[in-house]
Design an enzyme around this catalytic site. Structure first.
Site, PDB file in Angstrom:
ATOM      1  N   LYS A  80       7.966 -17.084  13.867  1.00 42.57           N
ATOM      2  CA  LYS A  80       6.969 -16.783  12.841  1.00 42.57           C
ATOM      3  C   LYS A  80       6.179 -18.064  12.598  1.00 42.57           C
ATOM      4  O   LYS A  80       6.662 -19.161  12.891  1.00 42.57           O
ATOM      5  CB  LYS A  80       7.688 -16.364  11.544  1.00 42.57           C
ATOM      6  CG  LYS A  80       6.845 -15.574  10.595  1.00 42.57           C
ATOM      7  CD  LYS A  80       6.874 -14.088  10.885  1.00 42.57           C
ATOM      8  CE  LYS A  80       6.014 -13.313   9.908  1.00 42.57           C
ATOM      9  NZ  LYS A  80       6.099 -11.881  10.082  1.00 42.57           N
ATOM     10  N   GLY A 180       3.669   3.096  -2.702  1.00 46.52           N
ATOM     11  CA  GLY A 180       2.699   2.308  -1.937  1.00 46.52           C
ATOM     12  C   GLY A 180       2.019   3.145  -0.881  1.00 46.52           C
ATOM     13  O   GLY A 180       2.649   3.579   0.087  1.00 46.52           O
ATOM     14  N   VAL A 181       0.730   3.423  -1.097  1.00 49.12           N
ATOM     15  CA  VAL A 181      -0.025   4.190  -0.092  1.00 49.12           C
ATOM     16  C   VAL A 181      -1.148   3.307   0.470  1.00 49.12           C
ATOM     17  O   VAL A 181      -2.315   3.650   0.456  1.00 49.12           O
ATOM     18  CB  VAL A 181      -0.573   5.530  -0.644  1.00 49.12           C
ATOM     19  CG1 VAL A 181       0.488   6.589  -0.612  1.00 49.12           C
ATOM     20  CG2 VAL A 181      -1.152   5.378  -2.052  1.00 49.12           C
ATOM     21  N   GLY A 182      -0.739   2.133   0.951  1.00 54.84           N
ATOM     22  CA  GLY A 182      -1.667   1.243   1.639  1.00 54.84           C
ATOM     23  C   GLY A 182      -1.773   1.669   3.091  1.00 54.84           C
ATOM     24  O   GLY A 182      -1.740   2.862   3.397  1.00 54.84           O
ATOM     25  N   VAL A 184       0.279   1.485   5.782  1.00 52.58           N
ATOM     26  CA  VAL A 184       1.396   2.257   6.344  1.00 52.58           C
ATOM     27  C   VAL A 184       1.671   3.505   5.499  1.00 52.58           C
ATOM     28  O   VAL A 184       1.809   4.609   6.028  1.00 52.58           O
ATOM     29  CB  VAL A 184       2.685   1.401   6.439  1.00 52.58           C
ATOM     30  CG1 VAL A 184       3.828   2.225   7.003  1.00 52.58           C
ATOM     31  CG2 VAL A 184       2.456   0.165   7.288  1.00 52.58           C
ATOM     32  N   TYR A 186      -0.162   5.274   3.504  1.00 48.11           N
ATOM     33  CA  TYR A 186      -1.166   6.335   3.611  1.00 48.11           C
ATOM     34  C   TYR A 186      -0.948   7.157   4.889  1.00 48.11           C
ATOM     35  O   TYR A 186      -0.968   8.393   4.864  1.00 48.11           O
ATOM     36  CB  TYR A 186      -2.578   5.726   3.588  1.00 48.11           C
ATOM     37  CG  TYR A 186      -3.663   6.724   3.869  1.00 48.11           C
ATOM     38  CD1 TYR A 186      -4.110   7.585   2.867  1.00 48.11           C
ATOM     39  CD2 TYR A 186      -4.228   6.833   5.139  1.00 48.11           C
ATOM     40  CE1 TYR A 186      -5.096   8.526   3.122  1.00 48.11           C
ATOM     41  CE2 TYR A 186      -5.210   7.764   5.403  1.00 48.11           C
ATOM     42  CZ  TYR A 186      -5.640   8.604   4.397  1.00 48.11           C
ATOM     43  OH  TYR A 186      -6.613   9.536   4.663  1.00 48.11           O
TER      44      TYR A 186
HETATM   45  P1  NAD Z   1      -0.807  -2.746   2.385  1.00 44.21           P
HETATM   46  O1  NAD Z   1      -1.109  -3.996   1.641  1.00 44.21           O
HETATM   47  O2  NAD Z   1      -1.876  -2.073   3.155  1.00 44.21           O
HETATM   48  O3  NAD Z   1      -0.211  -1.647   1.372  1.00 44.21           O
HETATM   49  C1  NAD Z   1       0.662  -1.940   0.349  1.00 44.21           C
HETATM   50  C2  NAD Z   1       0.390  -0.939  -0.766  1.00 44.21           C
HETATM   51  O4  NAD Z   1       1.356  -1.136  -1.788  1.00 44.21           O
HETATM   52  C3  NAD Z   1      -0.986  -1.106  -1.413  1.00 44.21           C
HETATM   53  O5  NAD Z   1      -1.601   0.155  -1.580  1.00 44.21           O
HETATM   54  C4  NAD Z   1      -0.664  -1.766  -2.743  1.00 44.21           C
HETATM   55  O6  NAD Z   1      -1.620  -1.452  -3.754  1.00 44.21           O
HETATM   56  C5  NAD Z   1       0.671  -1.164  -3.043  1.00 44.21           C
HETATM   57  N1  NAD Z   1       1.485  -1.916  -4.014  1.00 44.21           N
HETATM   58  C6  NAD Z   1       1.539  -3.249  -4.209  1.00 44.21           C
HETATM   59  N2  NAD Z   1       2.403  -3.536  -5.195  1.00 44.21           N
HETATM   60  C7  NAD Z   1       2.902  -2.363  -5.624  1.00 44.21           C
HETATM   61  C8  NAD Z   1       3.836  -1.986  -6.602  1.00 44.21           C
HETATM   62  N3  NAD Z   1       4.440  -2.901  -7.352  1.00 44.21           N
HETATM   63  N4  NAD Z   1       4.126  -0.669  -6.746  1.00 44.21           N
HETATM   64  C9  NAD Z   1       3.511   0.277  -5.997  1.00 44.21           C
HETATM   65  N5  NAD Z   1       2.595  -0.020  -5.058  1.00 44.21           N
HETATM   66  C10 NAD Z   1       2.298  -1.317  -4.870  1.00 44.21           C
HETATM   67  O7  NAD Z   1       0.452  -3.111   3.302  1.00 44.21           O
HETATM   68  P2  NAD Z   1       1.008  -2.291   4.540  1.00 44.21           P
HETATM   69  O8  NAD Z   1       0.497  -2.900   5.790  1.00 44.21           O
HETATM   70  O9  NAD Z   1       0.847  -0.845   4.306  1.00 44.21           O
HETATM   71  O10 NAD Z   1       2.555  -2.693   4.472  1.00 44.21           O
HETATM   72  C11 NAD Z   1       3.411  -2.111   3.513  1.00 44.21           C
HETATM   73  C12 NAD Z   1       4.805  -2.733   3.664  1.00 44.21           C
HETATM   74  O11 NAD Z   1       5.303  -2.478   4.967  1.00 44.21           O
HETATM   75  C13 NAD Z   1       4.836  -4.252   3.493  1.00 44.21           C
HETATM   76  O12 NAD Z   1       6.060  -4.608   2.910  1.00 44.21           O
HETATM   77  C14 NAD Z   1       4.797  -4.755   4.924  1.00 44.21           C
HETATM   78  O13 NAD Z   1       5.379  -6.040   5.052  1.00 44.21           O
HETATM   79  C15 NAD Z   1       5.629  -3.698   5.620  1.00 44.21           C
HETATM   80  N6  NAD Z   1       5.337  -3.556   7.046  1.00 44.21           N
HETATM   81  C16 NAD Z   1       4.082  -3.240   7.467  1.00 44.21           C
HETATM   82  C17 NAD Z   1       3.816  -3.092   8.830  1.00 44.21           C
HETATM   83  C18 NAD Z   1       2.469  -2.714   9.346  1.00 44.21           C
HETATM   84  O14 NAD Z   1       2.347  -2.298  10.503  1.00 44.21           O
HETATM   85  N7  NAD Z   1       1.431  -2.808   8.540  1.00 44.21           N
HETATM   86  C19 NAD Z   1       4.862  -3.275   9.765  1.00 44.21           C
HETATM   87  C20 NAD Z   1       6.142  -3.571   9.302  1.00 44.21           C
HETATM   88  C21 NAD Z   1       6.383  -3.718   7.934  1.00 44.21           C
END
Ligand code: NAD
Length: 363
Positions: A80, A180-182, A184, A186
């Protein structure tokens, strides 16, 4: 702080401190293990208060990548990188290219990708200085946004959990509370609804919530209540540390399975979940889809192949549940054991080399 205090005992191979005065680059690359292959892990760009915090973070994250790759059955090690500073203020082409030069000097022992604070377009810039970059945009032959692939892996992990708990992997008629509907969350929400699950969501971001409601017709609850919703599956897809002393007695689900990294605030929370009769899908196993996706890029990216490989998470989860039952360990501990075992076995095989017969051999 003694640097060696942090790296001794935990088997870190190499830590590289990168500094470029002109661009303001201050970065640390940590290679935890190359026992199974090159160390792949993202570059986190973050305004750490202290250099020590950056070091502790990069070491922790690099080790986590070793386990994630090993458990996913990949021929990759763990590494990392962190760039110290506020990306909104100091991220420039010059800085990213200076960083790329350092990545290149490692000759492929470390391969980078995007992470918190870095994005696809940043990787495209780093790639101009180094071959050892994944997660670039499609224009550059990259795999693009990994999130839908990660979500596909989580979906398969959830199905393995459903089979374990209810005797059927079917989602139709099941209830899921999604935190969390970011990116992943969503995508996962769409997959779950398509397969007939009833989904309730909670998110800190009202726009993200509104998008999921509009596109998928899901119900919402206040942010602070999402983990308390009575449901079959609670899927944490926001931040880490959501399973902690405050929340552990408030879950009202049979399964916890989601994408967030480092879901357990402390190791013993894994045991506590087992004692409460909640099946926990170890985070680094169920969310490995993103890593599998960028690894696929190293072979010449094929989205369909990546999606198909990610479905292997279903079987990996089943293996871990069996191991947990055999050993009496929590699923979190069993997943670690599974990763450690694979590293031990495969790295031993890799020591076997073809004998070299040069002129000295005949003397
Ligand atoms: P993202 O930032 O797009 O989405 C995160 C979502 O969580 C956002 O909508 C945010 O508003 C919401 N959020 C933040 N704090 C919150 C809370 N206290 N309560 C409820 N919702 C909250 O991130 P992502 O890329 O969707 O990743 C989500 C998680 O998955 C992270 O922990 C990330 O490390 C992990 N992850 C992501 C990937 C990937 O491919 N993107 C791969 C492995 C692990």
């Amino acid at each position: 702080m003694s640097v060696f205090e942090h790296i001794n005992g935990d088997g870190y191979e190499q830590i590289v401190f990168c500094s470029d005065d002109q661009s303001g680059l201050r970065a640390i690359i940590a290679i935890h293990s190359t026992a199974l292959g090159p160390a792949l892990g993202g570059t986190r760009f973050y305004p750490y208060d202290r250099e020590e915090d950056a070091l502790v973070d990069v070491l922790r994250l690099a080790k986590g990548m070793t386990y994630k790759a090993a458990a996913a059955g990949l021929d990759l090690g763990g590494g990392k990188a962190v760039i110290i500073g506020d990306p909104r203020r100091i991220k420039t082409e010059e800085l990213l290219r200076a960083y790329g030069r350092f990545v290149e000097t490692l000759g492929g022992r470390y391969i980078t990708a995007e992470d918190v604070g870095t994005a696809l377009e940043d990787m495209d810039i780093v790639r101009r200085e180094s071959r050892w970059v994944t997660g670039c945009s499609h224009t550059y032959g990259g795999s693009g946004d990994p999130s839908p692939v990660t979500a596909h892996g989580v979906l398969n992990g959830i199905k393995a959990c459903l089979l374990e708990v209810f005797g059927s992997p079917e989602l139709a008629g099941r209830t899921v509370a999604l935190q969390g509907v970011g990116k992943v969350g969503y995508a996962l929400c769409g997959y779950l609804v398509n397969e007939g699950a009833t989904v309730t969501i909670g998110d800190i971001d009202v726009d993200n919530m509104a998008r999921a409601v509009k596109d998928h017709g899901v119900e919402t609850v206040p942010l602070e209540d999402i983990h308390k919703v009575e449901c079959d599956v609670f899927a944490p897809c926001a931040l880490g540390g959501g399973i902690n002393d405050d929340t552990i007695s408030e879950f009202n689900c049979k399964i916890i399975a989601g994408a967030a990294n480092n879901q357990l605030a402390r190791e013993e929370h894994g045991e506590k979940l087992r004692d409460l009769g909640i099946l926990y899908a170890p985070d680094f196993v169920i969310n490995a889809g993103g890593l599998i996706n960028v690894e696929d890029e190293l072979r010449g990216y094929d989205r369909d192949r990546a999606m198909a490989r990610v479905e292997g998470i279903y079987k990996q989860m089943q293996h871990i549940f069996t191991l947990a039952k055999e050993t009496g360990l929590s699923t979190a501990k069993a997943a670690e054991l599974h990763a450690q075992e694979r590293i031990r076995k495969i790295s031993r095989i890799r020591l076997v080399r073809t004998a070299e017969f040069g002129p000295s051999a005949t003397n």
